[in-house]
Design a protein around this motif. Structure first.
Motif, PDB file in Angstrom:
ATOM      1  N   LEU A   1       0.820  -1.207   0.000  1.00  0.00           N
ATOM      2  CA  LEU A   1       0.000   0.000   0.000  1.00  0.00           C
ATOM      3  C   LEU A   1       0.856   1.260   0.000  1.00  0.00           C
ATOM      4  O   LEU A   1       0.709   2.132  -0.864  1.00  0.00           O
ATOM      5  N   LEU A   2       1.770   1.350   0.965  1.00  0.00           N
ATOM      6  CA  LEU A   2       2.599   2.553   1.083  1.00  0.00           C
ATOM      7  C   LEU A   2       3.553   2.675  -0.102  1.00  0.00           C
ATOM      8  O   LEU A   2       3.834   3.784  -0.572  1.00  0.00           O
ATOM      9  N   GLY A   3       4.044   1.534  -0.589  1.00  0.00           N
ATOM     10  CA  GLY A   3       4.961   1.571  -1.719  1.00  0.00           C
ATOM     11  C   GLY A   3       4.305   2.128  -2.969  1.00  0.00           C
ATOM     12  O   GLY A   3       4.912   2.900  -3.721  1.00  0.00           O
ATOM     13  N   LYS A   4       3.064   1.745  -3.203  1.00  0.00           N
ATOM     14  CA  LYS A   4       2.351   2.251  -4.372  1.00  0.00           C
ATOM     15  C   LYS A   4       2.021   3.738  -4.228  1.00  0.00           C
ATOM     16  O   LYS A   4       1.948   4.474  -5.210  1.00  0.00           O
ATOM     17  N   LEU A   5       1.834   4.174  -3.000  1.00  0.00           N
ATOM     18  CA  LEU A   5       1.509   5.584  -2.764  1.00  0.00           C
ATOM     19  C   LEU A   5       2.730   6.493  -2.830  1.00  0.00           C
ATOM     20  O   LEU A   5       2.652   7.634  -3.290  1.00  0.00           O
ATOM     21  N   MET A   6       3.881   5.986  -2.356  1.00  0.00           N
ATOM     22  CA  MET A   6       5.028   6.876  -2.170  1.00  0.00           C
ATOM     23  C   MET A   6       6.277   6.500  -2.944  1.00  0.00           C
ATOM     24  O   MET A   6       7.141   7.343  -3.185  1.00  0.00           O
ATOM     25  N   LEU A   7       6.426   5.218  -3.294  1.00  0.00           N
ATOM     26  CA  LEU A   7       7.678   4.767  -3.894  1.00  0.00           C
ATOM     27  C   LEU A   7       7.452   4.193  -5.288  1.00  0.00           C
ATOM     28  O   LEU A   7       6.396   3.646  -5.581  1.00  0.00           O
ATOM     29  N   ASN A   8       8.454   4.311  -6.104  1.00  0.00           N
ATOM     30  CA  ASN A   8       8.408   3.713  -7.432  1.00  0.00           C
ATOM     31  C   ASN A   8       9.257   2.442  -7.408  1.00  0.00           C
ATOM     32  O   ASN A   8      10.394   2.409  -7.852  1.00  0.00           O
ATOM     33  N   ALA A   9       8.673   1.373  -6.842  1.00  0.00           N
ATOM     34  CA  ALA A   9       9.416   0.126  -6.675  1.00  0.00           C
ATOM     35  C   ALA A   9       8.567  -1.037  -7.160  1.00  0.00           C
ATOM     36  O   ALA A   9       7.339  -1.016  -7.031  1.00  0.00           O
ATOM     37  N   PRO A  10       9.192  -2.077  -7.707  1.00  0.00           N
ATOM     38  CA  PRO A  10       8.443  -3.251  -8.177  1.00  0.00           C
ATOM     39  C   PRO A  10       7.711  -3.950  -7.030  1.00  0.00           C
ATOM     40  O   PRO A  10       8.128  -3.874  -5.869  1.00  0.00           O
ATOM     41  N   VAL A  11       6.651  -4.649  -7.369  1.00  0.00           N
ATOM     42  CA  VAL A  11       5.828  -5.325  -6.358  1.00  0.00           C
ATOM     43  C   VAL A  11       6.647  -6.336  -5.566  1.00  0.00           C
ATOM     44  O   VAL A  11       6.535  -6.417  -4.338  1.00  0.00           O
ATOM     45  N   HIS A  12       7.475  -7.121  -6.252  1.00  0.00           N
ATOM     46  CA  HIS A  12       8.225  -8.155  -5.526  1.00  0.00           C
ATOM     47  C   HIS A  12       9.223  -7.542  -4.545  1.00  0.00           C
ATOM     48  O   HIS A  12       9.482  -8.104  -3.475  1.00  0.00           O
ATOM     49  N   VAL A  13       9.769  -6.368  -4.876  1.00  0.00           N
ATOM     50  CA  VAL A  13      10.685  -5.684  -3.960  1.00  0.00           C
ATOM     51  C   VAL A  13       9.925  -5.199  -2.722  1.00  0.00           C
ATOM     52  O   VAL A  13      10.391  -5.334  -1.591  1.00  0.00           O
ATOM     53  N   LEU A  14       8.738  -4.646  -2.956  1.00  0.00           N
ATOM     54  CA  LEU A  14       7.919  -4.181  -1.834  1.00  0.00           C
ATOM     55  C   LEU A  14       7.517  -5.338  -0.925  1.00  0.00           C
ATOM     56  O   LEU A  14       7.534  -5.213   0.306  1.00  0.00           O
ATOM     57  N   MET A  15       7.147  -6.459  -1.522  1.00  0.00           N
ATOM     58  CA  MET A  15       6.750  -7.620  -0.717  1.00  0.00           C
ATOM     59  C   MET A  15       7.916  -8.141   0.116  1.00  0.00           C
ATOM     60  O   MET A  15       7.754  -8.462   1.304  1.00  0.00           O
ATOM     61  N   LEU A  16       9.100  -8.201  -0.481  1.00  0.00           N
ATOM     62  CA  LEU A  16      10.278  -8.652   0.261  1.00  0.00           C
ATOM     63  C   LEU A  16      10.625  -7.680   1.387  1.00  0.00           C
ATOM     64  O   LEU A  16      10.961  -8.095   2.501  1.00  0.00           O
ATOM     65  N   ALA A  17      10.529  -6.381   1.082  1.00  0.00           N
ATOM     66  CA  ALA A  17      10.821  -5.375   2.103  1.00  0.00           C
ATOM     67  C   ALA A  17       9.826  -5.473   3.250  1.00  0.00           C
ATOM     68  O   ALA A  17      10.201  -5.415   4.430  1.00  0.00           O
TER      69      ALA A  17
END
Length: 238
Positions: free
Chosen positions: A188-204
């Motif tokens: 959720l926060l990654g899509k709102l604030m960061l330009n990062a791939p989904v798999h990177v966000l999930m791992l983070a």
């Protein structure tokens, strides 16, 4: 008691979160570094008090902690030399300020552990802040979501104890809740604030959720070792 503790947490959050948001988003990065240094000093003071560290050694440990942030700002590569220098300062202080050699390792150990445990781990947030304040908001949002998910899931459906010798209230279900909360909040926060791939966000998010649980257990381990209920009282309910 639980309702009182939750009320304290809520009051602190209402007062502190807006100030924290302004400090992170509106002020220059150097002020965030100053904030980290101040938090580090308070946390080290509480850690040393928990272990009844002798005051001269606690003071030197806190000053070494401040030097971590100063060095990171002025000359980042020199940060690696602080470890041996700080060790020698703390050891020499124990040698010359306290004439009795017995219990010297017992006196020195909490000072060095507090130095490694608090300022060095907090320093990672400075590097995140240099990449943009969004990363700090992302980190704290994921930690808050992980912690909240672990608490509520563990309280409602938790049955299997995670590590009862260290923290009797933590459950395996709560631990999975922490990881799930980290992943969902990261997406959720990654899509709102960061330009990062989904798999990177999930791992983070999964990493934050796992480390949140591990961090809580480590703190509980220290508290049980020091025979105290709370590691500090600067921030009520936290």
């Amino acid at each position: 008691m639980a309702n009182s503790e939750n009320a304290k947490r809520l009051i602190v959050a209402v007062l502190v979160l807006p100030l924290f948001y302004l400090a992170v988003t509106k002020f220059p990065p150097i002020l965030f570094l100053v904030l980290l240094a101040a938090v580090s000093v308070l946390a080290q003071v509480e850690f040393y008090a928990m272990y009844k560290t002798k005051k001269p050694l606690a003071l030197i440990g806190a000053l070494c902690g401040v030097s971590v942030f100063i060095t990171a700002f002025y000359h980042q590569p020199a940060i690696y030399y602080l470890l041996p220098i700080s060790f020698m300062l703390i050891s020499s202080a124990r040698l010359f300020l306290i004439r009795e050699p017995s219990s010297s390792l017992k006196d020195i150990s909490p000072v060095i552990i507090g130095f490694l445990y608090i300022p060095y781990l907090l320093l990672a947030q400075w590097h995140l802040r240099l990449h943009g304040y969004e990363w700090i908001l992302f980190l704290y949002g994921c930690v808050w979501a992980s912690d909240s998910a672990a608490y509520y899931i563990g309280k409602r459906i938790g049955k299997k104890k995670l590590y009862k010798e260290v923290s009797p209230n933590k459950t395996v279900e709560g631990a999975f809740g922490s990881i799930a909360g980290g992943i969902l909040s990261a997406l959720l926060l990654g899509k709102l604030m960061l330009n990062a791939p989904v798999h990177v966000l999930m791992l983070a998010g999964a990493a934050v959720g796992a480390i949140t649980i591990a961090g809580d257990l480590v703190e509980s381990m220290f508290k049980r070792d020091a025979s105290v209920k709370d590691s500090g009282s600067f921030i009520p309910g936290h």
